[in-house]
Write a protein that holds these residues in place. Sequence first.
Motif, PDB file in Angstrom:
ATOM      1  N   TYR A 165       0.839  -1.198   0.000  1.00  0.00           N
ATOM      2  CA  TYR A 165       0.000   0.000   0.000  1.00  0.00           C
ATOM      3  C   TYR A 165       0.873   1.247   0.000  1.00  0.00           C
ATOM      4  O   TYR A 165       2.077   1.201   0.271  1.00  0.00           O
ATOM      5  N   ASN A 166       0.251   2.358  -0.321  1.00  0.00           N
ATOM      6  CA  ASN A 166       0.918   3.649  -0.430  1.00  0.00           C
ATOM      7  C   ASN A 166       1.475   4.086   0.927  1.00  0.00           C
ATOM      8  O   ASN A 166       0.740   4.159   1.910  1.00  0.00           O
ATOM      9  N   GLY A 167       2.763   4.393   0.969  1.00  0.00           N
ATOM     10  CA  GLY A 167       3.408   4.788   2.209  1.00  0.00           C
ATOM     11  C   GLY A 167       2.839   6.051   2.837  1.00  0.00           C
ATOM     12  O   GLY A 167       3.013   6.279   4.044  1.00  0.00           O
ATOM     13  N   LEU A 168       2.134   6.874   2.061  1.00  0.00           N
ATOM     14  CA  LEU A 168       1.530   8.084   2.621  1.00  0.00           C
ATOM     15  C   LEU A 168       0.461   7.762   3.649  1.00  0.00           C
ATOM     16  O   LEU A 168       0.177   8.579   4.526  1.00  0.00           O
ATOM     17  N   HIS A 169      -0.133   6.581   3.540  1.00  0.00           N
ATOM     18  CA  HIS A 169      -1.162   6.208   4.524  1.00  0.00           C
ATOM     19  C   HIS A 169      -0.583   6.126   5.931  1.00  0.00           C
ATOM     20  O   HIS A 169      -1.296   6.324   6.911  1.00  0.00           O
ATOM     21  N   ASP A 170       0.694   5.830   6.036  1.00  0.00           N
ATOM     22  CA  ASP A 170       1.338   5.761   7.347  1.00  0.00           C
ATOM     23  C   ASP A 170       1.740   7.140   7.865  1.00  0.00           C
ATOM     24  O   ASP A 170       2.250   7.269   8.969  1.00  0.00           O
ATOM     25  N   LYS A 171       1.505   8.169   7.047  1.00  0.00           N
ATOM     26  CA  LYS A 171       1.885   9.532   7.426  1.00  0.00           C
ATOM     27  C   LYS A 171       0.661  10.423   7.603  1.00  0.00           C
ATOM     28  O   LYS A 171       0.763  11.647   7.561  1.00  0.00           O
ATOM     29  N   GLY A 172      -0.516   9.784   7.802  1.00  0.00           N
ATOM     30  CA  GLY A 172      -1.714  10.559   8.066  1.00  0.00           C
ATOM     31  C   GLY A 172      -2.509  10.969   6.847  1.00  0.00           C
ATOM     32  O   GLY A 172      -3.312  11.904   6.915  1.00  0.00           O
ATOM     33  N   TYR A 173      -2.305  10.257   5.732  1.00  0.00           N
ATOM     34  CA  TYR A 173      -3.044  10.553   4.504  1.00  0.00           C
ATOM     35  C   TYR A 173      -4.019   9.417   4.206  1.00  0.00           C
ATOM     36  O   TYR A 173      -3.690   8.479   3.480  1.00  0.00           O
ATOM     37  N   PRO A 174      -5.258   9.461   4.714  1.00  0.00           N
ATOM     38  CA  PRO A 174      -6.211   8.401   4.391  1.00  0.00           C
ATOM     39  C   PRO A 174      -6.737   8.505   2.967  1.00  0.00           C
ATOM     40  O   PRO A 174      -7.144   7.516   2.369  1.00  0.00           O
ATOM     41  N   SER A 175      -6.763   9.722   2.412  1.00  0.00           N
ATOM     42  CA  SER A 175      -7.224   9.960   1.047  1.00  0.00           C
ATOM     43  C   SER A 175      -6.114  10.686   0.307  1.00  0.00           C
ATOM     44  O   SER A 175      -5.564  11.680   0.812  1.00  0.00           O
ATOM     45  N   ILE A 176      -5.763  10.191  -0.876  1.00  0.00           N
ATOM     46  CA  ILE A 176      -4.571  10.689  -1.558  1.00  0.00           C
ATOM     47  C   ILE A 176      -4.904  11.126  -2.980  1.00  0.00           C
ATOM     48  O   ILE A 176      -5.502  10.382  -3.750  1.00  0.00           O
ATOM     49  N   GLY A 177      -4.518  12.353  -3.309  1.00  0.00           N
ATOM     50  CA  GLY A 177      -4.679  12.866  -4.665  1.00  0.00           C
ATOM     51  C   GLY A 177      -3.373  13.459  -5.137  1.00  0.00           C
ATOM     52  O   GLY A 177      -2.294  12.947  -4.834  1.00  0.00           O
ATOM     53  N   CYS A 178      -3.449  14.565  -5.876  1.00  0.00           N
ATOM     54  CA  CYS A 178      -2.234  15.247  -6.319  1.00  0.00           C
ATOM     55  C   CYS A 178      -1.533  15.883  -5.116  1.00  0.00           C
ATOM     56  O   CYS A 178      -2.176  16.297  -4.143  1.00  0.00           O
ATOM     57  N   GLU A 179      -0.228  15.988  -5.188  1.00  0.00           N
ATOM     58  CA  GLU A 179       0.549  16.481  -4.047  1.00  0.00           C
ATOM     59  C   GLU A 179       0.145  17.885  -3.599  1.00  0.00           C
ATOM     60  O   GLU A 179      -0.024  18.115  -2.387  1.00  0.00           O
ATOM     61  N   PRO A 180      -0.037  18.870  -4.490  1.00  0.00           N
ATOM     62  CA  PRO A 180      -0.381  20.213  -4.014  1.00  0.00           C
ATOM     63  C   PRO A 180      -1.786  20.307  -3.413  1.00  0.00           C
ATOM     64  O   PRO A 180      -2.088  21.285  -2.725  1.00  0.00           O
ATOM     65  N   CYS A 181      -2.626  19.297  -3.673  1.00  0.00           N
ATOM     66  CA  CYS A 181      -4.030  19.359  -3.252  1.00  0.00           C
ATOM     67  C   CYS A 181      -4.363  18.374  -2.143  1.00  0.00           C
ATOM     68  O   CYS A 181      -5.543  18.149  -1.846  1.00  0.00           O
ATOM     69  N   THR A 182      -3.354  17.777  -1.535  1.00  0.00           N
ATOM     70  CA  THR A 182      -3.575  16.781  -0.493  1.00  0.00           C
ATOM     71  C   THR A 182      -2.659  17.059   0.693  1.00  0.00           C
ATOM     72  O   THR A 182      -1.475  17.327   0.506  1.00  0.00           O
ATOM     73  N   ARG A 183      -3.204  17.001   1.884  1.00  0.00           N
ATOM     74  CA  ARG A 183      -2.383  17.143   3.088  1.00  0.00           C
ATOM     75  C   ARG A 183      -2.768  16.051   4.070  1.00  0.00           C
ATOM     76  O   ARG A 183      -3.813  15.407   3.950  1.00  0.00           O
TER      77      ARG A 183
END
Length: 250
Positions: A193-211
């Motif tokens: 799975y996407n490593g961003l999920h472990d950094k508090g990103y449950p929903s992931i889109g483009c980088e400038p539009c996702t925190r």
Amino acid sequence: MSTQSAQDSRRLEPIGFQERLTATQAILRHIATQFSPAVLASSLAAEDMVLTDLILKDALSIGIFSLETGRLHQETLAMLDKIKQHYGYEVALFRPQNDAVDRYVEQYGLNGFYDSVEARKACCHVRKVEPLGRALQGKQAWITGQRRAQSTTRSELAVQEHDAAHGLEKFNPLADWSEDDVWYYLQQFQVPYNGLHDKGYPSIGCEPCTRAIQPGEDIRAGRWWWENPESKECGLHLVDGKLIRIKQVG
């Protein structure tokens, strides 16, 4: 709460999980046999990895593609190699047209999507909606990882609906899955799975539009966080039976 800490509380099988899993497997097999050619539109995030695993493990005749918008996180792009290494499968990529991107930047600026909903949806049209149309050409059905619990705009999501905009059927096999269902599946079957999920990103889109989100926030609070919840869709999906209106660039 980060995904990693959330995982610690999701080791027990959610009530009704097996029934939902069996139903989803049946839906995917039905799509493969009755709606070929069909494709999964993968964002390379958690829900789509569940569907990717189910499709590839069962060797279903369903293609998988992703929209490479040109503004994705490195962690998201890394999923392409993870999928290839884990499954031996190469996800097809569809990218925006260069001239359309240039026209957008000339009209709104590179990051003009922060200035208005109109400008943001115009960017989504160039980078997502138009490439999606190319990806769906010649297909009878497409599949998404949308869930009803993800946002207010998806609360009435159907498992199957007719996509009049593209002239084909659209399936949301995880519509009634919970976030716990998703993470229980990923853990049980050791799905990458996407490593961003472990950094508090449950929903992931483009980088400038996702925190990343804060504890207690809605799971899509990190998407276009400067907008109202009612506008937080990119135009790929139907809302109340209609495509979100988008002003095209040019």
